[in-house]
Design an enzyme around this catalytic site. Structure first.
Site, PDB file in Angstrom:
ATOM      1  N   LYS B 129      43.786 -10.737  17.982  1.00  0.00           N
ATOM      2  CA  LYS B 129      44.296 -12.099  18.121  1.00  0.00           C
ATOM      3  C   LYS B 129      43.349 -12.902  19.017  1.00  0.00           C
ATOM      4  O   LYS B 129      42.724 -12.337  19.930  1.00  0.00           O
ATOM      5  CB  LYS B 129      45.681 -12.024  18.759  1.00  0.00           C
ATOM      6  N   SER B 204      53.543 -15.889  16.951  1.00  0.00           N
ATOM      7  CA  SER B 204      52.248 -16.495  17.067  1.00  0.00           C
ATOM      8  C   SER B 204      51.097 -15.646  16.545  1.00  0.00           C
ATOM      9  O   SER B 204      50.010 -16.162  16.329  1.00  0.00           O
ATOM     10  CB  SER B 204      51.991 -16.859  18.533  1.00  0.00           C
ATOM     11  N   SER B 228      56.292 -12.588  18.969  1.00  0.00           N
ATOM     12  CA  SER B 228      55.031 -12.993  18.343  1.00  0.00           C
ATOM     13  C   SER B 228      54.249 -11.881  17.672  1.00  0.00           C
ATOM     14  O   SER B 228      53.313 -12.148  16.932  1.00  0.00           O
ATOM     15  CB  SER B 228      54.147 -13.703  19.366  1.00  0.00           C
TER      16      SER B 228
END
Lengths: 555, 555
Positions: B129, B204, B228
């Site tokens: 990420k 996310s 997330s």
């Protein structure tokens, strides 16, 4: 509602009534400073009770487990001595003799019936700082506003100690707000140091410190957010442990600054031997506190970590001595105790290097700014119920409250400002970790330094109101490093003459230097800290045993 | 300074240039919603590359460890597929082919030279990420203001993955602020769901979700503060783990809300098999992250905990199913997946009871008030450098930003107010722990419920901008309970017809109900969560294997 002073008078009256009349003794005159000998000469304790109360936790547990001593005998002996101690140094808050003896009798019944102990702390009386709620008893924490607040249930740690067979038997004094390194509040007044009553026992767990120094308790539980276990242990000459956050359950205890989720207060043991520290920690951790306290860390007691699996099994340890934190130079007795310890460790075959402190001032200042983000609001909210004054100084003459470094600003900060302080703390924690890891290049063991040995304070116990510097303990809270204290020596005017200094870090350092006078500090115990890595409780207990053994061997 | 839109244009240009020209393919038209088949038919990947990229982590690691496949072969295959995936669903941020292949070549050299693997993840490409800094690479985290911010060192987790032999090879998309459950930002735009591009992959960690669903990465690292990791894993049909706080190091990664010390974001794995989750966790924990990250918990990987020593060694488990959290009733496909799982577990001989949720609404609301204590200030401080707008909605039509439940209030709160919210959260954690412990009276195993199985969301992947309810994941963050996701089924309009409801908890619940239309959600994966106790990562991985096995056996 009655005036706050009336509430105090009524509470004090109830406290007095809770003491069995026949346990009242004639205390020495106030001019007698060292009262450590008086419990044994005051005439209340029998020879057997003196023997029991002079016994260390390890041996007490053995004698209780084999039935040689009963829980009632042991509890009675310590209770009498605790009440005597209280009359000399004002160390107790809640006194509940019948209840404790009833519990002790239950334990004895169980033992007679089954031939077995209830748990690893069977029959051991344990004193508790006045935050640890016991069902049905008042917990004021020194706040007038909390008089009459009776607990509906035990704190989790109290439940666990009871499960382990311990006998909670007294609660002990502390400062209002629990955020001072001395022990004075509006209800119970001031606790003094049994080695020299003109000195403070430190704080905030000062009631414990004074009580255990007089052997009025074999083991007590203090709390520590910036040194509150280690300062009184150091000022009173005790072994103690500030565990890492989460190793000992806090749930269900009272506290100030509740909801402050960054630099936490923790509970830990204070006692007369390192064996006592181990017995407490092993019992509490093995009781799986994470099943009762959501903030307790799910980490068993690891015997391999106790056997120093991560430290070459203890054969050739490398200790680092921090002589000075770069902010305040320690007084001569502290320096001497470090020299004694260094020599003892080298004689025992261990390596000793110097510890280079980094950013201690910033770390401690940042920690205080985190606590003080909303401490004023917190104190005002609590005291407003009765209008009791918020204490502004621990000085005997409280007309001069200018020198009160532990008072927060009147107005708190925003959440955003708090986050910035917390971020700064986190960044320094990383820097410190890397700094420690990097020492592997200089130890010669292939490992980084195994533990740090350093002062617990820049001085031995100070006169009341003069304990103004706590960074020697607070930095380890900021880093969440576990730390023990262990006694090394006492202040000796012959050996610890005042040495002139020309160069000072700043005026504060100069002020601390000028405070020193060997005659004033005379007889005060000197302890040091042994500091390890986060969640290394097992290892630092073993290393403290090693240092303690080396000191004994070198004598 | 150039206008923020110019900064974006320049950055996007550089991103495009970082893609090897020969890896550009002709994406299907926008009207093609399900693109999961296209990587294998687009013509770029060889048959062997298709075989490699269709292989699960366990088998990949075996073939790499025995030299059957080289790190360069495996990295090349996944890189090509990742770049193809990116062209379909816009999932990547940083692309650095040469660097990753150079690292893979080093690993192959080492293997040829020594006959040994570098570590337990030898040769495994891992996607990250866009918070996980890699030395020398830009990390924007989707903020225009951070364009040009090149990392001076690796995040600790990146260092550890490299030590373990992994090959970090791409970084993946996320929402601006990282505090939305979808994945859109001003620089890289919107990531779509490969199963149905009119749906969100969630967030996310939505770039990871979309990439791994297209098998453009065998394993990725997401972060999770309120769901997330689990929301995109659930929306994209993946296995994943949100570990307890401190089990996986966060140090050195970028984040929003820095200094927020209460409900923390954590990193964890997202992958196509539960074996991948285990391989990642075991490797990372065994690398002793606490020696590099001061906030990492000193707790080894415990094989006995993995073998369910605390759960009767897994023989007769008792799972509790939470059908509904008392706030929002899940859509029909979620209900059906719970029924499938219940039947499979019972068939496998395990007991299944109902989970009674307590205070989920209050817990999630309190958690949001902790995050939002200063989030506006945090976002404004970051974006003010370039004046890029703070995104107010994830809706495709951003002219209507009224429905934006994840936007904080414009003004933060005081530290004292924050402490009160944090205290409330702590008190509910205690209540929840006691609630869980109390289930031992109804399991018949002598133990409390071994794990909770519950929805990962009240729905499968929603249309863009419509993911408005995250409590099914957020409560476990609030409690710091570890949770996995695992796939169960996909939305099937025949089986998952819309059922009329008359009674609703409130208008919000009614709104979520009305959103459901089987044709719109068609083909979206349905995953569930398995939830354990704090720091029980080993145990919940094993229990997820057991559930996964039961589901496979029941098919």
């Amino acid at each position: 509602m009655p005036h706050w002073t009336e509430l105090i008078a009524e509470k004090k009256q109830r406290q007095l009534k809770s003491i069995p009349q026949e346990w009242l003794v004639s205390p020495p005159p106030d001019s007698t400073l060292d009262v450590t000998g008086f419990p044994e000469t005051c005439g209340l304790l029998t020879a057997r009770e003196i023997e029991i109360t002079n016994t260390s936790v390890d041996v007490l547990l053995e004698k209780l487990a084999c039935g040689e001593w009963t829980a009632v005998d042991v509890t009675t002996a310590f209770y009498k001595r605790a009440v005597v101690a209280h009359q000399f140094v004002n160390c107790l808050t809640e006194i509940f003799v019948d209840r404790a003896l009833a519990r002790a009798a239950e334990l004895d019944d169980h033992f007679i019936r089954t031939g077995k102990v209830v748990g690893p702390l069977h029959g051991l009386p344990i004193s508790l700082k006045d935050q640890l709620c016991i069902k049905g008893l008042e917990t004021t924490m020194g706040y007038v506003s909390w008089i009459g607040r009776y607990a509906e249930k035990n704190a989790v740690l109290v439940d666990i100690l009871i499960e382990c067979g311990a006998v909670p038997f007294v609660r002990t004094n502390l400062p209002q707000t629990v955020m001072w390194p001395e022990s004075f509040n509006n209800i119970f007044g001031r606790t003094t140091n049994p080695h020299n009553r003109s000195l403070t026992p430190g704080g905030s767990s000062g009631g414990e410190g004074a009580l255990i120094a007089l052997k009025g308790s074999p083991l007590g539980v203090g709390s520590d957010i910036g040194g509150s276990i280690r300062i009184p242990s150091s000022f009173c000459g005790l072994y103690s442990l500030r565990p890492s956050y989460g190793r000992v359950p806090y749930c269900g205890a009272l506290n100030s600054l509740e909801g402050q989720d960054s630099v936490h207060s923790v509970f830990g043991p204070m006692t007369n031997s390192v064996g006592g520290v181990k017995a407490f920690m092993k019992a509490v951790v093995n009781a799986k506190p994470w099943l009762k306290d959501p903030l307790a860390v799910r980490k068993r007691w690891h015997e391999d970590e106790y056997n120093l699996a991560d430290h070459g099994y203890g054969k050739d340890l490398c200790f680092a001595i921090m002589w000075d934190d770069g902010v305040v130079v320690p007084h001569p007795p502290i320096r001497r105790s470090l020299e004694i310890t260094k020599a003892a460790l080298e004689k025992a075959g261990h390596k000793v290097v110097d510890w280079k402190p980094i950013k201690h001032r910033l770390l401690a200042d940042t920690t205080r700014s985190i606590w003080n983000a909303a401490s004023s609001e917190d104190y005002m909210m609590t005291t407003s119920a009765t209008g009791e004054p918020i204490i502004a100084t621990m000085e005997l003459d409280d007309s001069d409250a200018t020198a009160a470094p532990f008072r927060p600003k009147k107005i708190g900060i925003t959440a955003y400002q708090l986050w910035q302080a917390q971020k700064l703390r986190r960044d320094i924690r990383k820097e410190y970790l890397d700094h420690w890891e990097a020492t592997s290049s200089e130890t010669g063991t292939g490992r980084p330094v195994d533990a740090i040995i350093c002062p617990a304070s820049s001085y031995a116990a100070t006169p009341h109101g003069k304990n103004r510097y706590t960074n020697y303990t607070t930095v380890w809270n900021a880093l969440d490093y576990p730390a023990t204290t262990f006694p090394v020596t006492t202040v000796d005017p012959t050996l610890d003459a005042k040495k002139p200094r020309r160069v000072f870090y700043d005026d504060f350092d100069k002020g601390i230097h000028e405070m020193y006078d060997p005659e004033i500090f005379k007889n005060a115990p000197v302890c040091l800290q042994l500091v390890g890595r986060t969640l290394e409780e097992e290892a630092i207990i073993k290393m403290t045993e090693i240092v303690d053994g080396a000191l004994a061997a070198a004598k």
